[in-house]
Scaffold this motif. Structure first.
Motif, short mmCIF file in Angstrom:
data_model
loop_
_atom_site.label_atom_id
_atom_site.label_comp_id
_atom_site.label_asym_id
_atom_site.label_seq_id
_atom_site.Cartn_x
_atom_site.Cartn_y
_atom_site.Cartn_z
N THR A 158 -20.53 -41.45 -47.02
CA THR A 158 -19.39 -41.52 -47.94
C THR A 158 -19.88 -41.34 -49.37
OG1 THR A 158 -18.22 -43.03 -46.46
CG2 THR A 158 -17.46 -42.96 -48.75
N GLU A 159 -21.00 -42.03 -49.69
CA GLU A 159 -21.56 -41.90 -51.04
C GLU A 159 -22.05 -40.48 -51.28
OE1 GLU A 159 -22.80 -46.57 -51.65
OE2 GLU A 159 -24.36 -45.14 -51.08
N GLU A 160 -22.69 -39.92 -50.26
CA GLU A 160 -23.16 -38.53 -50.38
C GLU A 160 -21.97 -37.60 -50.64
OE1 GLU A 160 -25.11 -37.03 -46.86
OE2 GLU A 160 -25.05 -34.96 -47.61
N ASN A 161 -20.91 -37.78 -49.87
CA ASN A 161 -19.75 -36.88 -50.00
C ASN A 161 -19.07 -37.04 -51.36
OD1 ASN A 161 -20.42 -36.05 -47.45
ND2 ASN A 161 -18.77 -37.13 -46.42
N CYS A 162 -19.07 -38.26 -51.89
CA CYS A 162 -18.50 -38.46 -53.24
C CYS A 162 -19.28 -37.67 -54.28
CB CYS A 162 -18.49 -39.95 -53.61
SG CYS A 162 -17.23 -40.88 -52.72
N GLY A 163 -20.56 -37.44 -53.99
CA GLY A 163 -21.40 -36.66 -54.91
C GLY A 163 -21.06 -35.18 -54.90
N ALA A 164 -20.02 -34.81 -54.16
CA ALA A 164 -19.54 -33.41 -54.21
C ALA A 164 -18.67 -33.19 -55.44
CB ALA A 164 -18.74 -33.09 -52.95
N SER A 165 -18.31 -34.26 -56.13
CA SER A 165 -17.44 -34.15 -57.32
C SER A 165 -18.25 -34.23 -58.60
CB SER A 165 -16.43 -35.30 -57.34
OG SER A 165 -15.64 -35.28 -56.21
N GLY A 166 -17.64 -33.77 -59.68
CA GLY A 166 -18.23 -33.97 -61.00
C GLY A 166 -19.19 -32.89 -61.44
N TRP A 167 -19.26 -31.80 -60.70
CA TRP A 167 -20.12 -30.68 -61.09
C TRP A 167 -19.50 -29.43 -60.47
CZ3 TRP A 167 -22.56 -28.03 -57.00
CH2 TRP A 167 -22.49 -28.68 -55.75
N ARG A 168 -20.01 -28.27 -60.84
CA ARG A 168 -19.47 -27.00 -60.35
C ARG A 168 -20.58 -26.08 -59.84
NH1 ARG A 168 -14.34 -27.53 -59.19
NH2 ARG A 168 -13.04 -28.14 -60.91
N LEU A 169 -20.34 -25.43 -58.71
CA LEU A 169 -21.20 -24.32 -58.29
C LEU A 169 -21.05 -23.20 -59.32
CD1 LEU A 169 -20.14 -24.30 -54.54
CD2 LEU A 169 -22.49 -24.68 -55.34
N THR A 170 -22.10 -22.43 -59.54
CA THR A 170 -21.98 -21.28 -60.45
C THR A 170 -21.22 -20.17 -59.73
OG1 THR A 170 -23.99 -20.21 -59.65
CG2 THR A 170 -24.25 -21.82 -61.45
#
Ligand code: NAP
Length: 155
Positions: A130-142
């Motif tokens: 769950t914590e790992e998946n939350c780390g999908a937010s807050g940044w952008r792929l180029t």
């Protein structure tokens, strides 16, 4: 759909959403209602299943309807290296993940988020994931990373 409007009037729900609706079904459902907009459509979407990019995503974007992507990790197959020989698409996902300093799951989820009306609802039974998946937010792929992923997982 009219009953759904009544639920809003009674204060029992705040917003009206649907699931697995096509463009035609969204239009019919909205026409049946007179007061409230459909705010959300929960549908299948992930790197391996991109069919909704053809018409549903553009329509929802135009209408201000959030696309809630279910099965965004393709049942975990975009998060864990396949046991059988990993295909070239997995290698591409892993390469982008390495370059971005993220995990494959985070990249697969962030790719969904790269289209503006899309949010994701990954499922996991584990707190660490769950914590790992939350780390999908807050940044952008180029843009180039998005392009490489889409070449590896064609529509
Ligand atoms: N509206 C609809 O018709 C509809 C249809 C299908 C699904 N849904 C909803 O969509 C949500 C998610 O979809 P889903 O469960 O089908 O698929 P999903 O989120 O793509 O994949 C879930 C699988 O991925 C694994 N996983 C999750 N995060 C991971 C990570 N970081 N690393 C490795 N493995 C990971 C989970 O295993 P562990 O649990 O062992 O971590 C689980 O087996 C659910 O809430 C479901 O109710 C809605």
């Amino acid at each position: 759909m009219r009953a759904m409007e009544e639920l809003v009037d009674r204060g029992m729900v705040r917003y009206i959403g649907v699931s697995n609706f096509s463009v035609g079904q969204l239009q019919d459902a909205q026409t049946a209602m007179s007061k409230y907009p459909i705010v959300c459509n929960q549908v299948l979407y992930n790197l391996k299943r991109r069919g909704i990019e053809r018409d549903l995503i553009p329509y929802c974007e135009e209408q201000g309807i959030t696309v809630m992507a279910y099965t965004p990790l393709a049942d975990g197959s975009l998060a864990v290296r396949p046991r059988a020989r990993a295909g070239r698409n997995w290698e591409a996902l892993q390469d982008v993940a390495r370059e971005a300093g993220k995990t494959p799951a985070q990249v697969a989820l962030n790719w969904c988020l790269s289209r503006s009306p899309v949010v994701v609802i990954p499922k996991t039974n584990s707190v660490a994931r769950t914590e790992e998946n939350c780390g999908a937010s807050g940044w952008r792929l180029t843009p180039s990373q998005v392009q490489r992923l889409e070449a590896a997982f064609p529509l």
